[in-house]
Design a protein around this motif. Structure first.
Motif, PDB file in Angstrom:
ATOM      1  N   ARG A  53      -4.801  45.059  51.100  1.00 28.27           N
ATOM      2  CA  ARG A  53      -5.898  45.694  50.393  1.00 28.27           C
ATOM      3  C   ARG A  53      -5.386  46.300  49.081  1.00 28.27           C
ATOM      4  NH1 ARG A  53      -9.601  45.120  54.177  1.00 28.27           N
ATOM      5  NH2 ARG A  53     -11.155  45.779  52.659  1.00 28.27           N
ATOM      6  N   VAL A  54      -6.294  46.525  48.159  1.00 27.08           N
ATOM      7  CA  VAL A  54      -5.920  47.038  46.834  1.00 27.08           C
ATOM      8  C   VAL A  54      -6.713  48.306  46.523  1.00 27.08           C
ATOM      9  CG1 VAL A  54      -5.808  46.572  44.362  1.00 27.08           C
ATOM     10  CG2 VAL A  54      -5.383  44.721  45.991  1.00 27.08           C
ATOM     11  N   VAL A  55      -6.000  49.377  46.229  1.00 23.09           N
ATOM     12  CA  VAL A  55      -6.609  50.623  45.760  1.00 23.09           C
ATOM     13  C   VAL A  55      -6.674  50.498  44.244  1.00 23.09           C
ATOM     14  CG1 VAL A  55      -6.432  53.134  45.710  1.00 23.09           C
ATOM     15  CG2 VAL A  55      -5.573  51.855  47.693  1.00 23.09           C
ATOM     16  N   LEU A  56      -7.829  50.073  43.740  1.00 14.98           N
ATOM     17  CA  LEU A  56      -7.999  49.792  42.311  1.00 14.98           C
ATOM     18  C   LEU A  56      -8.614  51.002  41.618  1.00 14.98           C
ATOM     19  CD1 LEU A  56      -7.742  47.521  40.158  1.00 14.98           C
ATOM     20  CD2 LEU A  56     -10.154  46.997  40.617  1.00 14.98           C
TER      21      LEU A  56
ATOM     22  N   GLY B 126     -10.041  43.837  49.533  1.00 18.88           N
ATOM     23  CA  GLY B 126      -8.952  43.239  50.311  1.00 18.88           C
ATOM     24  C   GLY B 126      -9.475  42.483  51.508  1.00 18.88           C
ATOM     25  N   GLY B 127      -8.551  41.860  52.234  1.00 14.40           N
ATOM     26  CA  GLY B 127      -8.938  41.071  53.394  1.00 14.40           C
ATOM     27  C   GLY B 127      -7.731  40.479  54.100  1.00 14.40           C
ATOM     28  N   GLY B 128      -7.997  39.543  54.990  1.00 11.43           N
ATOM     29  CA  GLY B 128      -6.979  38.980  55.847  1.00 11.43           C
ATOM     30  C   GLY B 128      -5.924  38.167  55.107  1.00 11.43           C
ATOM     31  N   VAL B 129      -4.704  38.229  55.629  1.00  9.70           N
ATOM     32  CA  VAL B 129      -3.585  37.452  55.089  1.00  9.70           C
ATOM     33  C   VAL B 129      -3.629  36.063  55.703  1.00  9.70           C
ATOM     34  CG1 VAL B 129      -1.074  37.310  54.881  1.00  9.70           C
ATOM     35  CG2 VAL B 129      -2.213  39.547  54.849  1.00  9.70           C
ATOM     36  N   GLU B 130      -3.567  35.048  54.874  1.00 11.53           N
ATOM     37  CA  GLU B 130      -3.599  33.677  55.361  1.00 11.53           C
ATOM     38  C   GLU B 130      -2.232  33.266  55.893  1.00 11.53           C
ATOM     39  OE1 GLU B 130      -5.026  31.293  52.146  1.00 11.53           O
ATOM     40  OE2 GLU B 130      -7.089  32.049  52.306  1.00 11.53           O
TER      41      GLU B 130
ATOM     42  N   ALA C  48      -1.410  37.903  48.973  1.00  6.44           N
ATOM     43  CA  ALA C  48      -2.716  38.027  49.624  1.00  6.44           C
ATOM     44  C   ALA C  48      -3.560  39.109  48.955  1.00  6.44           C
ATOM     45  CB  ALA C  48      -2.531  38.339  51.109  1.00  6.44           C
ATOM     46  N   ALA C  49      -2.934  40.228  48.594  1.00  7.19           N
ATOM     47  CA  ALA C  49      -3.673  41.317  47.947  1.00  7.19           C
ATOM     48  C   ALA C  49      -4.243  40.870  46.601  1.00  7.19           C
ATOM     49  CB  ALA C  49      -2.755  42.524  47.753  1.00  7.19           C
ATOM     50  N   ALA C  50      -3.430  40.164  45.801  1.00  8.96           N
ATOM     51  CA  ALA C  50      -3.905  39.685  44.492  1.00  8.96           C
ATOM     52  C   ALA C  50      -5.004  38.645  44.661  1.00  8.96           C
ATOM     53  CB  ALA C  50      -2.736  39.104  43.702  1.00  8.96           C
ATOM     54  N   ARG C  51      -4.865  37.775  45.645  1.00  7.13           N
ATOM     55  CA  ARG C  51      -5.891  36.745  45.882  1.00  7.13           C
ATOM     56  C   ARG C  51      -7.209  37.390  46.298  1.00  7.13           C
ATOM     57  NH1 ARG C  51      -7.690  35.217  50.371  1.00  7.13           N
ATOM     58  NH2 ARG C  51      -5.863  35.885  51.573  1.00  7.13           N
ATOM     59  N   GLU C  52      -7.152  38.312  47.246  1.00  8.02           N
ATOM     60  CA  GLU C  52      -8.372  38.971  47.713  1.00  8.02           C
ATOM     61  C   GLU C  52      -9.049  39.741  46.578  1.00  8.02           C
ATOM     62  OE1 GLU C  52     -10.097  39.112  50.498  1.00  8.02           O
ATOM     63  OE2 GLU C  52      -8.863  37.714  51.644  1.00  8.02           O
TER      64      GLU C  52
END
Length: 323
Positions: free
Chosen positions: A174-177, A204-208, A216-220
């Motif tokens: 997850r990302v605290v933006l 944020g979301g699940g890690v593939e 994963a954080a950057a993708r979400e």
């Protein structure tokens, strides 16, 4: 019937018998190959489970950890005749492990290994059943069409208990933006199984599978907000949150890793990349100040977010456990 007709009929019968014999022998050969391949897959699945079990044993208390390690090593070394007893003993011991106390990545590895054992055992059992059914036919036995191939055997081991109510491991990033005014971006959503209960949460979301947390954080973040950041530009993981929760009627054992980032100049939030489920369950987004978080009566996750945000400038480089 003329003598020629009798001869032709006999020849035809012999040809048919010969064709059947060849076809049956070829089918038996294919079944033996299939059984051998199924055993190799089952053996590999059991070996992987033993490896994961040894990894689990290393983080347990000494007595239970030593017992699990010994059983895992015994299962790996056992000859075929003792394999069933050794694997069943390992299955029983793994069923007693408290998985809530394990790292989520290790739980995911163990669940995956157990599921592969179940699948491989069933495939092997089907192959053995089909091979034995053909070998036991009288013509096959009388004519020894199986040749010198050994008769396959079942591996009678207890399958790990895999039930629908078992919490499914779910690592997420997850990302605290934060924007230029130190406001944090939160989404407003709900569980489709409980539409009356709403809450606010970070992007944020699940890690593939095969994906690292930072990627994963950057993708979400890109998929949910349209904001593209280099994964290496993310700070963290700053926080780690372990939570048992349900969503759409399924229970999850969640482990959330939080990263910190700043909103790049010129970017705005674009939710057009939402999945169908996200579009259905996420109703709004907004930027929150720390003061607003402290005053709100709405549910926010993490629940400590209002107290955590002011500590970001003094982050010491180590992930902090949060609620």
């Amino acid at each position: 019937m003329s003598e020629l007709a009798v001869i032709l009929t006999a020849v035809a019968v012999l040809v048919l018998i010969g064709v059947w014999l060849v076809a049956t022998a070829n089918r038996l050969d294919r079944l033996h190959v299939r059984t051998d391949a199924a055993w190799a897959a089952l053996d590999a699945a059991l070996a992987r489970r033993a490896v994961v079990a040894r990894a689990v044993s290393g983080v347990l208390e000494p007595v239970g950890g030593d017992r699990l390690r010994v059983l895992a090593e015994r299962a790996e070394r056992s000859a075929r005749a003792e394999r069933e007893a050794a694997e069943n003993a390992l299955t029983r011991e793994l069923s007693t492990v408290d998985r809530q106390g394990l790292a989520l990545t290790l739980v995911a590895e163990l669940v995956d290994a157990e599921q592969r054992v179940v699948i491989a055992r069933r495939v092997h059992g089907d192959a053995v059943r089909d091979t034995l059914a053909l070998r036991r036919r009288r013509p096959v036995r009388w004519l020894k069409l199986a040749g010198t191939a050994p008769s396959p055997e079942y591996l009678e081991i207890a399958e790990p208990e895999l039930t629908d109510d078992t919490p499914r491991p779910r690592p997420s990033a997850r990302v605290v933006l934060l924007d230029a005014d130190d406001r944090v971006l939160l989404f407003h959503g709900h569980d489709p199984a409980r539409t009356g209960e709403t809450y606010w949460f970070t992007a944020g979301g699940g890690v593939e599978p095969g994906e690292d947390l930072r990627t994963a954080a950057a993708r979400e973040l890109r998929e949910e907000t349209g904001i593209t950041l280099d994964p290496d530009s993310l700070t963290g993981p700053i926080w780690r949150r372990r939570v048992l929760f349900s969503f759409a009627g399924r229970t999850y054992d969640g482990e959330e890793w939080f990263f910190h980032a700043r909103l790049p100049e010129g970017y705005t939030v674009d939710t057009s990349g939402f999945t169908a489920l996200e579009s259905e369950t996420i109703t709004a987004h907004r930027w929150w100040t720390t003061a607003e978080l402290r005053e709100t009566s709405e549910t926010v996750y993490p629940v400590q977010l209002a107290d955590l945000l002011p500590t970001l400038p003094a982050w010491d480089g180590q992930p902090r456990a949060v609620r």
